[in-house]
Design an enzyme around this catalytic site. Structure first.
Site, short mmCIF file in Angstrom:
data_model
loop_
_atom_site.label_atom_id
_atom_site.label_comp_id
_atom_site.label_asym_id
_atom_site.label_seq_id
_atom_site.Cartn_x
_atom_site.Cartn_y
_atom_site.Cartn_z
N CYS A 62 0.85 -1.19 0.00
CA CYS A 62 0.00 0.00 0.00
C CYS A 62 0.89 1.24 0.00
CB CYS A 62 -0.90 -0.01 1.24
SG CYS A 62 -1.89 1.49 1.43
N CYS A 65 0.38 3.24 3.44
CA CYS A 65 0.80 2.77 4.77
C CYS A 65 1.84 1.67 4.75
CB CYS A 65 -0.42 2.33 5.57
SG CYS A 65 -1.03 0.68 5.13
N CYS A 111 -7.41 -0.95 1.60
CA CYS A 111 -6.29 -1.50 2.36
C CYS A 111 -6.80 -1.96 3.72
CB CYS A 111 -5.21 -0.44 2.53
SG CYS A 111 -3.90 -0.95 3.66
N CYS A 114 -4.97 0.56 6.54
CA CYS A 114 -5.22 2.00 6.66
C CYS A 114 -6.53 2.46 6.04
CB CYS A 114 -4.07 2.79 6.06
SG CYS A 114 -4.07 2.86 4.26
N CYS A 134 -9.02 -5.16 -9.51
CA CYS A 134 -8.67 -4.13 -10.49
C CYS A 134 -8.19 -2.91 -9.70
CB CYS A 134 -9.92 -3.81 -11.31
SG CYS A 134 -9.66 -2.60 -12.60
FE FE Z 1 -2.73 1.07 3.55
#
Ligand code: FE
Length: 151
Positions: A62, A65, A111, A114, A134
């Protein structure tokens, strides 16, 4: 105006503790482009991102984060113009919300650490599960596998 890359003290590839931060904080620690997708639920233009046509061997984290999201061996070539994966690194690495915006019913992917908006999951992916995550390239950070092994 585009700011330079800000310092993000919440970014960690090892800390999996959930982050619940207000957008006012994210606005200060994310680049304008990452913020627009991660917190504003924006979508990058098809065929415009850095990973839709990329097949490096490694892990995608991510960009907000540092949470591990996808491995390259779960990535597949898709004609849609966004990086596509058939499964996340681990089940709770991502979370899901029903998204009824734009006159469609879709499953939004966030995510798991986060809550950043990552993209959507569709049911037209490859067997056996038929899932297609996607994703927006801008909210993914790719790290090649050989760099991980060399640590
Ligand atoms: Fe994240």
């Amino acid at each position: 105006m585009t700011r330079g890359k800000p310092v993000n003290p919440y970014y960690s590839r090892t800390d999996t503790a959930k982050l619940e931060l207000p957008d006012s904080i994210w606005m200060n620690v994310l680049s304008t482009e990452v913020y627009r997708v991660a917190r504003g639920k924006g979508t990058e233009r098809a065929f415009s991102g850095k990973y839709w046509d990329f097949d490096g061997n490694g892990t995608y984290y991510c960009a907000a984060c540092g949470n591990a999201l996808f491995r390259s061996d779960a990535k597949f070539a898709s004609a849609c113009g966004w990086p596509s994966f058939f499964e996340p690194v681990r089940k709770d690495g991502v979370s899901y919300e029903t998204d009824t915006s734009h006159g469609m019913v879709r499953t939004e992917v966030l995510c798991g650490r986060c809550g950043a908006h990552l993209g959507h999951v569709f049911d037209d992916g490859p067997p056996p599960d038929g899932r297609r995550f996607c994703m927006n390239s801008i909210v993914l950070d790719f790290e090649p596998a050989d760099e991980i092994e060399a640590r």
